[in-house]
Design a protein around this motif. Structure first.
Motif, PDB file in Angstrom:
ATOM      1  N   GLN A 183     -30.585  35.344 -38.479  1.00 35.98           N
ATOM      2  CA  GLN A 183     -29.434  36.206 -38.951  1.00 35.98           C
ATOM      3  C   GLN A 183     -28.130  36.267 -37.972  1.00 35.98           C
ATOM      4  OE1 GLN A 183     -31.356  39.919 -39.987  1.00 35.98           O
ATOM      5  NE2 GLN A 183     -31.771  39.010 -42.176  1.00 35.98           N
ATOM      6  N   LEU A 184     -28.617  36.517 -36.844  1.00 36.75           N
ATOM      7  CA  LEU A 184     -27.568  36.581 -35.559  1.00 36.75           C
ATOM      8  C   LEU A 184     -26.665  35.380 -35.368  1.00 36.75           C
ATOM      9  CD1 LEU A 184     -26.301  38.130 -33.380  1.00 36.75           C
ATOM     10  CD2 LEU A 184     -28.057  37.136 -31.913  1.00 36.75           C
ATOM     11  N   PHE A 185     -27.247  34.167 -35.613  1.00 37.39           N
ATOM     12  CA  PHE A 185     -26.666  33.002 -35.572  1.00 37.39           C
ATOM     13  C   PHE A 185     -25.668  32.937 -36.752  1.00 37.39           C
ATOM     14  CE2 PHE A 185     -26.263  28.569 -37.519  1.00 37.39           C
ATOM     15  CZ  PHE A 185     -25.719  27.974 -36.372  1.00 37.39           C
ATOM     16  N   GLN A 186     -25.997  33.187 -37.776  1.00 37.24           N
ATOM     17  CA  GLN A 186     -24.845  33.090 -38.915  1.00 37.24           C
ATOM     18  C   GLN A 186     -23.769  34.211 -38.812  1.00 37.24           C
ATOM     19  OE1 GLN A 186     -25.032  31.151 -41.459  1.00 37.24           O
ATOM     20  NE2 GLN A 186     -26.884  30.188 -41.051  1.00 37.24           N
ATOM     21  N   MET A 187     -24.187  35.293 -38.106  1.00 39.38           N
ATOM     22  CA  MET A 187     -23.094  36.381 -38.066  1.00 39.38           C
ATOM     23  C   MET A 187     -22.188  35.631 -37.002  1.00 39.38           C
ATOM     24  SD  MET A 187     -23.136  40.273 -36.525  1.00 39.38           S
ATOM     25  CE  MET A 187     -23.620  39.810 -35.091  1.00 39.38           C
ATOM     26  N   VAL A 188     -22.420  35.010 -35.678  1.00 35.82           N
ATOM     27  CA  VAL A 188     -21.963  34.361 -34.642  1.00 35.82           C
ATOM     28  C   VAL A 188     -21.175  33.176 -35.270  1.00 35.82           C
ATOM     29  CG1 VAL A 188     -22.046  33.056 -32.365  1.00 35.82           C
ATOM     30  CG2 VAL A 188     -23.572  35.198 -32.917  1.00 35.82           C
ATOM     31  N   HIS A 189     -21.744  32.613 -36.061  1.00 38.72           N
ATOM     32  CA  HIS A 189     -20.804  31.292 -36.468  1.00 38.72           C
ATOM     33  C   HIS A 189     -19.686  32.094 -37.601  1.00 38.72           C
ATOM     34  CE1 HIS A 189     -20.007  27.586 -38.451  1.00 38.72           C
ATOM     35  NE2 HIS A 189     -20.277  27.845 -39.510  1.00 38.72           N
ATOM     36  N   THR A 190     -19.836  33.031 -38.278  1.00 38.98           N
ATOM     37  CA  THR A 190     -18.967  33.727 -39.090  1.00 38.98           C
ATOM     38  C   THR A 190     -17.590  34.313 -38.187  1.00 38.98           C
ATOM     39  OG1 THR A 190     -20.414  34.159 -40.866  1.00 38.98           O
ATOM     40  CG2 THR A 190     -18.479  35.270 -40.889  1.00 38.98           C
ATOM     41  N   GLN A 191     -18.141  34.932 -37.007  1.00 39.52           N
ATOM     42  CA  GLN A 191     -17.070  35.394 -36.239  1.00 39.52           C
ATOM     43  C   GLN A 191     -16.363  34.518 -35.596  1.00 39.52           C
ATOM     44  OE1 GLN A 191     -20.017  37.594 -33.535  1.00 39.52           O
ATOM     45  NE2 GLN A 191     -19.546  39.499 -34.528  1.00 39.52           N
TER      46      GLN A 191
END
Length: 372
Positions: A183-191
């Motif tokens: 989930q953190l990976f997806q959030m960082v990618h979105t950021q």
């Protein structure tokens, strides 16, 4: 040579003059060069032995007459016959034409026994395995039905139960931490994508240039800190996964071997107890003695496996405390620094645990980009 050394089957011949001796020698040389089979014309001495002067010629003629596959290099001409170091031996007494015979030693019989022995050994192993499986199955069924007794080490059994329970809990922690990492990976990618979009709008919207610029910098900074936190979380995952699925699993494999040894021990102990309760006569005493020997063998195996499990549990506990202490400190400090916005402390945490992240560049992609 004197007359007493002559072959008793021969008769005395008149003495020859030197001229007659020379004539006979010439005739003998011509006979050797004739195409006839010379084996029947080889002269012998009075005791039936080959003359040394004719040995070379005899070897040549023998090489022509012996079967294919038997070389002269394997055959030794002796005064008494042919001696060979191989299993097929050619022998000859006082030479006579056509008197060669083959004598075969007992080598093939020995080979036949060697082929037979492994088969008998395999059969014996299958028989023992079947008997052992039957005894162990009977013991397990008896224990489940509440009829049979089992050997229990209360302290060791408690430690094993705690280990199995902890393994399940650690596996759950790994599953949740992996979900957090994803989930953190997806959030960082979105950021990172959002930061790029703000930067593009900052260049194209002059009236909102500063506002879009601030947001672009903030999102890129969050993405950078998220990459650093991802590095810490993945390091935590790798270390705990090694502990759970390799170190603890190896100990549990030893526990399974210990439990199998315990079942075998109880199975043979039950057999011995049943025999001791029965009559003792000439038929039962050998069975009791054999059962006592088998019981002792499995008792020693059980004691050894119990000792191995105790040692592994002790070392596992020491290793587990050390590994989990370091990894939990890493996880806590990284999470706290990230959500506090303390970039310096977050980077210092990774340095403390020797975790290196690739620096983003034009030619070298960042760790986050490699995960996409």
């Amino acid at each position: 040579m004197s007359e007493h050394n002559k072959n008793p089957t021969t008769v005395d011949e008149p003495r020859l003059t030197p001229e007659e001796v020379q004539s006979d020698s010439e005739e003998h040389s011509m006979a050797q060069e004739s195409p006839k089979n010379s084996a029947a014309e080889i002269p012998v001495t009075s005791n039936g032995e080959l003359e040394d002067t004719l040995e070379h010629n005899f070897n040549r003629d023998l090489k022509r007459s012996i079967p294919a596959g038997l070389g002269l290099s394997e055959t030794q001409i002796t005064p008494h016959g042919f001696g060979s170091t191989k299993e097929g031996v050619i022998e000859a007494g006082p030479f006579q034409a056509g008197s060669l015979r083959m004598q075969q030693k007992s080598g093939p019989v020995v080979l036949a026994e060697e082929v037979k022995n492994p088969a008998m050994e395999k059969l014996e192993l299958v028989r023992r395995w079947s008997l052992n499986t039957y005894k162990c199955t009977r013991q397990i069924i008896s224990e489940k039905l509440g009829r049979g007794s089992r050997t229990v080490d209360l302290e060791l059994e408690a430690q094993i139960e705690v280990l199995r329970d902890n393994k399940k809990k650690y596996e759950n922690v790994l599953k949740l931490a992996q979900t957090l990492s994803t989930q953190l990976f997806q959030m960082v990618h979105t950021q990172r994508q959002l930061g790029d979009a703000f930067a593009d709008l900052s260049l194209k919207s002059l009236e909102l240039h500063e506002e879009f610029g601030y947001n672009a910098e903030t999102q890129k900074l969050l993405a950078k800190n998220g990459e650093t936190l991802l590095g810490a979380i993945n390091f935590f995952l790798a270390s705990v996964n090694t502990l759970v699925n390799k170190t603890i699993e190896d100990t549990l494999m030893t526990v399974k071997q210990y439990e199998s040894a315990r079942i075998e021990y109880d199975a043979y102990r039950t057999d011995l107890e049943e025999l001791n309760l029965g009559p003792r006569d000439a038929n039962t005493l050998p069975k009791i003695e054999q059962s006592q020997q088998l019981f002792q063998i499995h008792k020693e195996k059980y004691d050894k496996m119990r000792n191995d499990v105790s040692i592994k549990l002790k070392f596992l506990e020491e290793n587990k405390v050390k590994v989990l202490h370091n990894q939990l400190v890493l996880f806590h400090n990284a999470i706290a620094a990230y959500f506090a916005g303390n970039q310096k402390q977050l980077e210092q945490t990774l340095k403390l645990f020797h975790i290196k992240l690739k620096t983003p560049g034009v030619d070298t992609p960042s760790w986050l980009e490699e995960q996409q």
